[in-house]
Scaffold this motif. Structure first.
Motif, PDB file in Angstrom:
ATOM      1  N   HIS A 137      60.416  -2.091 -18.903  1.00  0.00           N
ATOM      2  CA  HIS A 137      59.046  -3.088 -18.907  1.00  0.00           C
ATOM      3  C   HIS A 137      58.815  -2.963 -17.545  1.00  0.00           C
ATOM      4  CE1 HIS A 137      57.436  -6.761 -18.396  1.00  0.00           C
ATOM      5  NE2 HIS A 137      56.315  -6.700 -19.493  1.00  0.00           N
ATOM      6  N   ASP A 138      60.102  -3.471 -16.642  1.00  0.00           N
ATOM      7  CA  ASP A 138      59.033  -3.911 -15.197  1.00  0.00           C
ATOM      8  C   ASP A 138      59.133  -2.919 -14.720  1.00  0.00           C
ATOM      9  OD1 ASP A 138      60.401  -6.357 -15.606  1.00  0.00           O
ATOM     10  OD2 ASP A 138      61.586  -6.556 -14.766  1.00  0.00           O
ATOM     11  N   GLN A 139      59.749  -1.603 -14.890  1.00  0.00           N
ATOM     12  CA  GLN A 139      59.435  -0.334 -13.982  1.00  0.00           C
ATOM     13  C   GLN A 139      58.093   0.578 -14.478  1.00  0.00           C
ATOM     14  OE1 GLN A 139      62.761   2.341 -16.222  1.00  0.00           O
ATOM     15  NE2 GLN A 139      63.387   2.690 -14.582  1.00  0.00           N
ATOM     16  N   ARG A 140      57.177   0.055 -15.563  1.00  0.00           N
ATOM     17  CA  ARG A 140      55.996   0.384 -16.093  1.00  0.00           C
ATOM     18  C   ARG A 140      55.022   0.088 -15.136  1.00  0.00           C
ATOM     19  NH1 ARG A 140      57.815  -0.707 -21.753  1.00  0.00           N
ATOM     20  NH2 ARG A 140      56.122  -2.319 -21.702  1.00  0.00           N
ATOM     21  N   ALA A 188      54.132  -5.515 -30.256  1.00  0.00           N
ATOM     22  CA  ALA A 188      55.592  -5.006 -29.796  1.00  0.00           C
ATOM     23  C   ALA A 188      56.371  -3.422 -30.176  1.00  0.00           C
ATOM     24  CB  ALA A 188      56.403  -6.467 -31.050  1.00  0.00           C
ATOM     25  N   ASP A 189      56.666  -2.646 -30.155  1.00  0.00           N
ATOM     26  CA  ASP A 189      57.110  -2.290 -30.208  1.00  0.00           C
ATOM     27  C   ASP A 189      58.026  -2.283 -30.929  1.00  0.00           C
ATOM     28  OD1 ASP A 189      57.522   1.353 -30.016  1.00  0.00           O
ATOM     29  OD2 ASP A 189      57.891   1.368 -28.207  1.00  0.00           O
ATOM     30  N   ARG A 205      65.061  -7.622 -29.309  1.00  0.00           N
ATOM     31  CA  ARG A 205      64.481  -5.725 -29.733  1.00  0.00           C
ATOM     32  C   ARG A 205      62.757  -5.578 -29.582  1.00  0.00           C
ATOM     33  NH1 ARG A 205      67.469  -6.295 -35.852  1.00  0.00           N
ATOM     34  NH2 ARG A 205      68.889  -7.912 -35.800  1.00  0.00           N
ATOM     35  N   VAL A 206      61.644  -6.516 -28.826  1.00  0.00           N
ATOM     36  CA  VAL A 206      61.212  -6.007 -28.201  1.00  0.00           C
ATOM     37  C   VAL A 206      60.731  -5.207 -27.456  1.00  0.00           C
ATOM     38  CG1 VAL A 206      58.693  -6.937 -28.090  1.00  0.00           C
ATOM     39  CG2 VAL A 206      59.418  -8.109 -30.013  1.00  0.00           C
ATOM     40  N   GLN A 246      55.880 -14.328 -28.558  1.00  0.00           N
ATOM     41  CA  GLN A 246      56.678 -14.965 -28.309  1.00  0.00           C
ATOM     42  C   GLN A 246      55.739 -16.227 -28.642  1.00  0.00           C
ATOM     43  OE1 GLN A 246      58.164 -15.616 -24.414  1.00  0.00           O
ATOM     44  NE2 GLN A 246      59.901 -17.894 -25.878  1.00  0.00           N
ATOM     45  N   ASN A 247      54.018 -15.818 -28.464  1.00  0.00           N
ATOM     46  CA  ASN A 247      53.291 -17.223 -28.943  1.00  0.00           C
ATOM     47  C   ASN A 247      52.777 -16.988 -30.379  1.00  0.00           C
ATOM     48  OD1 ASN A 247      52.977 -17.400 -25.995  1.00  0.00           O
ATOM     49  ND2 ASN A 247      51.307 -16.335 -26.030  1.00  0.00           N
TER      50      ASN A 247
END
Length: 454
Positions: free
Chosen positions: A154-157, A315-316, A335-336, A344-345
């Motif tokens: 996620h953060d690398q993206r 969510a993949d 797991r998301v 979450q929302n």
């Protein structure tokens, strides 16, 4: 400083599904999404209805996260058609004169030079109306379509996306404003001292430049982004002019609005902070009863399984693997690997609606009947009242109005709601003067921190 009027975006897809499941089955929906006239008419309708811009969602794969196959998505028509958006917006540009033109392009699988050139071209041919909806692609199916074996974390993206934006914005600035001379007497087309190589070298990406398209009319085409995670908000705080949000409730939207402005301040933005547009599903009629009847019919077209299919894509995570009538496990969000914020929302909204910890069946029913944002249902006055409460309560700077049926929901909004908002001074009268969308929306100029020339 915040503008005292709302910004209105029309949020749609180049697909039969639109932004609500089952939309193609609505008898009022035009199913001819492979025809040019569909998009020409849609753009004209949106402009006529008083919207500030239209933008198209996109993904780079057919949904397969739910059950590990595209078969059911194909059968239901759920987001399996996604046309190339720059082609579509070129058609819309030629048939409209005012609205902003937004396309979703990925920083994960596209090349920054290509994106810079495509949106600079759109900005020129539309006289300064290009809007780029920036996404980082998150699905394994998208990676497979581009021959990539492993999806970035996620953060690398977002780290890669930062470099992507540094290149794109630098390339947009590689031609100075007055570089083109067109001097027939001296034979000088452009001043070579005013066209610059970028020579960018990052951890993930590099680009030499200059761009083969002169500086866009807007300088930077408008940047729209939807990251809701902590890292996504940092990215938006640095780059976005507009932020597409997925808040379903007023209190949550207020908190998200305040948090995003804090992040923008911490990022040291010299330009005004991004304007925040929550997704909104509007069902309106001349009376509340008519609106409620419309909503009931739209709900009858939805299917909880299709809701789970779309959410699994966002969510993949394969939501078919959980017992449908048992509460989700406590570690579901862990797991998301896709959009944790949207999940979450929606889990919070589902729990509030059903009054219990949600099951997959609950979540599917909740999501299938909506478009991911808040629902405004009623007569024009009721819808305008609630929208005004959000706007005056600093929960938003406007709304991204999702499409229920095409073009009916945009026609209804323009016919019923926009005049009521104008009467209250919340939406300005139509400004037909030839200006860029950045100027029209009061977004101000932007300059790349890494550009050699401004």
């Amino acid at each position: 400083m915040r503008k005292d009027t709302m910004l209105l975006a029309a949020f749609t897809q180049a697909s039969v599904t639109q932004t609500g499941v089952g939309a193609w089955m609505h008898p009022g929906s035009d199913p001819h999404v492979l025809d040019a006239d569909y998009y020409i008419n849609l753009g004209r309708e949106v402009e006529r209805g008083g919207f500030d811009l239209i933008f198209f969602d996109d993904r780079l794969a057919a949904p397969a996260a739910y059950g590990g196959s595209v078969r059911e998505a194909v059968q239901r028509g759920s987001r399996v058609i996604k046309l190339d958006l720059l082609t579509i917006l070129t058609l819309v540009a030629a048939s409209t004169s005012r609205i902003g033109l937004g396309a979703t392009y990925s920083t994960t699988y596209y090349n920054p030079y290509h994106v810079a050139r495509a949106f600079a071209t759109l900005d020129h041919i539309s006289k300064g109306r290009a809007v780029w909806n920036i996404v980082t692609s998150l699905n394994a199916e998208e990676a497979a379509n581009f021959g990539v074996g492993e999806v970035l974390e996620h953060d690398q993206r977002y780290d890669r996306a930062d470099e992507f934006l540094e290149i794109v914005t630098g390339l947009w600035e590689s031609w100075e404003k007055d570089a083109i001379q067109l001097d027939r007497e001296t034979g000088v087309f452009a001043d070579p001292d005013k066209v610059h190589q970028l020579n960018y070298q990052g951890k993930y990406l590099s680009s030499q430049g200059p761009l083969t398209v002169p500086r866009p009319p807007q300088g930077w085409p408008v940047l729209l982004q939807a990251g809701q995670s902590g890292r996504g908000r940092q990215f938006a705080g640095r780059w976005a002019d507009l932020i597409f949000a997925a808040s379903t409730e007023l209190d949550g939207a207020k908190k998200s609005y305040a948090a995003q402005h804090e992040v923008a301040a911490e990022a040291g933005r010299t330009a005004p902070p991004a304007r925040i547009l929550p997704c909104a599903q509007v069902v309106v009629g001349p009376t509340e009863q008519v609106a409620r009847e419309k909503k009931a019919y739209l709900d009858s077209l939805s299917n909880p399984v299709e809701g789970l299919m779309q959410l699994a894509e966002l969510a993949d995570v394969d939501l078919s693997t959980f017992p449908q009538d048992e509460p989700f496990p406590d570690d579901l969000l862990d797991r998301v690997t896709g959009s944790k914020a949207i999940m979450q929302n929606l889990l919070a909204g589902t729990e509030k609606t059903f009054g219990r910890k949600p099951t997959p069946a609950d979540l599917g029913a909740f999501f299938a009947g909506r478009t991911g944002g808040h629902q405004f249902v009623g007569d024009p006055g009721q819808v305008a009242d609630e929208m005004a409460e959000w706007f005056h309560g600093y929960a938003c700077d406007g709304f991204a109005i999702a499409q229920n049926d095409s073009p009916g929901s945009f026609q209804d909004f323009g016919r019923y709601v926009v005049p009521e908002l104008r009467r209250r001074g919340l939406v300005p009268e139509v400004d037909a003067a030839p200006r860029t969308v950045r100027d029209r929306l009061g977004l101000g100029p932007r300059v790349s921190r890494n550009a050699d020339q401004t």
